[in-house]
Design a protein around this motif. Sequence first.
Motif, PDB file in Angstrom:
ATOM      1  N   ARG A 133       0.848  -1.194   0.000  1.00 41.01           N
ATOM      2  CA  ARG A 133       0.000   0.000   0.000  1.00 41.01           C
ATOM      3  C   ARG A 133       0.884   1.244   0.000  1.00 41.01           C
ATOM      4  N   ALA A 134       0.492   2.215  -0.804  1.00 34.88           N
ATOM      5  CA  ALA A 134       1.201   3.494  -0.858  1.00 34.88           C
ATOM      6  C   ALA A 134       0.315   4.572  -0.241  1.00 34.88           C
ATOM      7  N   GLY A 135       0.887   5.364   0.656  1.00 32.23           N
ATOM      8  CA  GLY A 135       0.098   6.398   1.315  1.00 32.23           C
ATOM      9  C   GLY A 135       0.960   7.260   2.205  1.00 32.23           C
ATOM     10  N   PHE A 136       0.453   7.530   3.421  1.00 31.17           N
ATOM     11  CA  PHE A 136       1.124   8.494   4.292  1.00 31.17           C
ATOM     12  C   PHE A 136       1.089   7.995   5.739  1.00 31.17           C
ATOM     13  N   MET A 137       2.277   7.953   6.349  1.00 27.26           N
ATOM     14  CA  MET A 137       2.436   7.356   7.671  1.00 27.26           C
ATOM     15  C   MET A 137       2.732   8.401   8.742  1.00 27.26           C
ATOM     16  N   ASP A 141       3.561   9.396  17.184  1.00 34.59           N
ATOM     17  CA  ASP A 141       2.364   8.727  17.701  1.00 34.59           C
ATOM     18  C   ASP A 141       1.284   9.733  18.071  1.00 34.59           C
ATOM     19  N   ALA A 142       1.457  10.980  17.602  1.00 38.43           N
ATOM     20  CA  ALA A 142       0.491  12.023  17.959  1.00 38.43           C
ATOM     21  C   ALA A 142      -0.320  12.502  16.758  1.00 38.43           C
ATOM     22  N   GLY A 143      -0.047  11.958  15.582  1.00 34.85           N
ATOM     23  CA  GLY A 143      -0.780  12.355  14.389  1.00 34.85           C
ATOM     24  C   GLY A 143      -0.466  13.759  13.923  1.00 34.85           C
ATOM     25  N   GLU A 144       0.727  14.258  14.236  1.00 40.00           N
ATOM     26  CA  GLU A 144       1.062  15.644  13.894  1.00 40.00           C
ATOM     27  C   GLU A 144       1.412  15.810  12.418  1.00 40.00           C
ATOM     28  N   SER A 145       1.973  14.779  11.807  1.00 40.96           N
ATOM     29  CA  SER A 145       2.376  14.873  10.408  1.00 40.96           C
ATOM     30  C   SER A 145       2.431  13.473   9.802  1.00 40.96           C
ATOM     31  N   PHE A 146       1.994  13.366   8.549  1.00 39.62           N
ATOM     32  CA  PHE A 146       1.978  12.093   7.852  1.00 39.62           C
ATOM     33  C   PHE A 146       2.866  12.199   6.616  1.00 39.62           C
ATOM     34  N   MET A 147       3.902  11.330   6.557  1.00 35.10           N
ATOM     35  CA  MET A 147       4.873  11.385   5.473  1.00 35.10           C
ATOM     36  C   MET A 147       4.615  10.304   4.435  1.00 35.10           C
ATOM     37  N   GLU A 148       5.055  10.575   3.190  1.00 35.16           N
ATOM     38  CA  GLU A 148       4.949   9.594   2.117  1.00 35.16           C
ATOM     39  C   GLU A 148       5.597   8.280   2.548  1.00 35.16           C
ATOM     40  N   HIS A 149       4.888   7.177   2.300  1.00 34.06           N
ATOM     41  CA  HIS A 149       5.415   5.901   2.779  1.00 34.06           C
ATOM     42  C   HIS A 149       4.687   4.741   2.112  1.00 34.06           C
ATOM     43  N   TRP A 150       5.383   3.616   2.002  1.00 28.43           N
ATOM     44  CA  TRP A 150       4.787   2.349   1.573  1.00 28.43           C
ATOM     45  C   TRP A 150       4.746   1.405   2.766  1.00 28.43           C
ATOM     46  N   VAL A 151       3.627   0.701   2.922  1.00 28.17           N
ATOM     47  CA  VAL A 151       3.478  -0.285   3.981  1.00 28.17           C
ATOM     48  C   VAL A 151       2.917  -1.572   3.364  1.00 28.17           C
ATOM     49  N   ARG A 186      -4.905   1.561  12.750  1.00 32.29           N
ATOM     50  CA  ARG A 186      -5.285   2.153  11.462  1.00 32.29           C
ATOM     51  C   ARG A 186      -5.061   3.662  11.434  1.00 32.29           C
ATOM     52  N   ARG A 187      -5.112   4.304  12.593  1.00 34.93           N
ATOM     53  CA  ARG A 187      -4.925   5.753  12.636  1.00 34.93           C
ATOM     54  C   ARG A 187      -3.525   6.171  12.200  1.00 34.93           C
ATOM     55  N   LYS A 188      -2.589   5.214  12.152  1.00 34.72           N
ATOM     56  CA  LYS A 188      -1.207   5.526  11.808  1.00 34.72           C
ATOM     57  C   LYS A 188      -1.020   5.813  10.320  1.00 34.72           C
ATOM     58  N   PHE A 189      -1.952   5.348   9.483  1.00 33.90           N
ATOM     59  CA  PHE A 189      -1.723   5.378   8.045  1.00 33.90           C
ATOM     60  C   PHE A 189      -2.933   5.943   7.304  1.00 33.90           C
ATOM     61  N   VAL A 190      -2.670   6.880   6.394  1.00 31.64           N
ATOM     62  CA  VAL A 190      -3.707   7.438   5.517  1.00 31.64           C
ATOM     63  C   VAL A 190      -3.443   6.908   4.111  1.00 31.64           C
ATOM     64  N   THR A 191      -4.392   6.175   3.554  1.00 31.55           N
ATOM     65  CA  THR A 191      -4.201   5.662   2.205  1.00 31.55           C
ATOM     66  C   THR A 191      -4.223   6.819   1.206  1.00 31.55           C
ATOM     67  N   ASP A 205      -8.284  16.146   7.518  1.00 34.52           N
ATOM     68  CA  ASP A 205      -7.877  16.782   8.769  1.00 34.52           C
ATOM     69  C   ASP A 205      -6.486  16.348   9.204  1.00 34.52           C
ATOM     70  N   LYS A 206      -5.691  15.839   8.256  1.00 30.75           N
ATOM     71  CA  LYS A 206      -4.333  15.400   8.540  1.00 30.75           C
ATOM     72  C   LYS A 206      -3.348  16.294   7.788  1.00 30.75           C
ATOM     73  N   LYS A 207      -2.206  16.582   8.413  1.00 30.47           N
ATOM     74  CA  LYS A 207      -1.144  17.322   7.749  1.00 30.47           C
ATOM     75  C   LYS A 207      -0.258  16.346   7.000  1.00 30.47           C
ATOM     76  N   LEU A 208      -0.222  16.476   5.668  1.00 28.57           N
ATOM     77  CA  LEU A 208       0.585  15.587   4.846  1.00 28.57           C
ATOM     78  C   LEU A 208       1.927  16.226   4.526  1.00 28.57           C
ATOM     79  N   ASP A 209       2.986  15.467   4.690  1.00 25.19           N
ATOM     80  CA  ASP A 209       4.327  15.931   4.345  1.00 25.19           C
ATOM     81  C   ASP A 209       4.669  15.311   2.992  1.00 25.19           C
ATOM     82  N   VAL A 210       4.378  16.064   1.911  1.00 20.68           N
ATOM     83  CA  VAL A 210       4.504  15.550   0.554  1.00 20.68           C
ATOM     84  C   VAL A 210       5.722  16.160  -0.116  1.00 20.68           C
ATOM     85  N   PHE A 211       6.550  15.312  -0.751  1.00 21.43           N
ATOM     86  CA  PHE A 211       7.768  15.786  -1.408  1.00 21.43           C
ATOM     87  C   PHE A 211       7.444  16.306  -2.804  1.00 21.43           C
TER      88      PHE A 211
END
Length: 236
Positions: A133-137, A141-151, A186-191, A205-211
Amino acid sequence: MNEKMRQHYLQTSVYTDVGPYREFILSLPDDIPSIGMLVCDQITHPSMYFTQSSPYLEETYFGKFSSYPKHRFKNEDELYITAVAMIAGILRLDGKGFTKGRDVSKRITVSCRQASVLFSAILKAKGIPCRCRAGFMDFGDAGESFMEHWVNEYWDFKERRWVLADVDGYYEYEPRFGYSQFDLPRRKFVTASEAWLGMREGTLDKKLDVFSEDPLQGVCEYLFMDFHALMNNEIF
């Protein structure tokens, strides 16, 4: 999960097929945490750790980064696109096999997509439905920022659910957050699809850290990669 879906996620692609290494892969442990930790122990990430000292990572996981051979690339993604290539590279660097606590000088240096492909390949070979899966992790553990990631998601037959796993997650190897990185909340990952729809509809409602200079374009790229991964075509 119905039988058609089960069979679909047991199928391999040119990326996840283990080819001549099937017998070797089948000799590895069968339980998910052991497999996941072995994958973690064979790779390191092409990140700032090679240019910026990180005593925690050096002492906990890798050994001294100064021992990393200067003649090798510090990002080997293009060398190791398939599971077969990764397995061959790992065995070339240390013929003992998938060893625990492998020194950084004996690891292949690949990104999260490659780690996800290798984990999927091992589980599929062992008869466990699995998908990349490709998305944002959320690496904290506080949900402050979600970075590009594969899981990965693998099917737990006993609990009858898709389990979220991250084999490129040295942020939580111990585990220090109170849960396993091979059964993440599940809260750790945004598809990518959740991010795309949320951005288009103004409900994310999530801050995405997108390159990418254009966040929507960056999310769109991950959307296409995630769709391909769900179709067993884990494009590079």
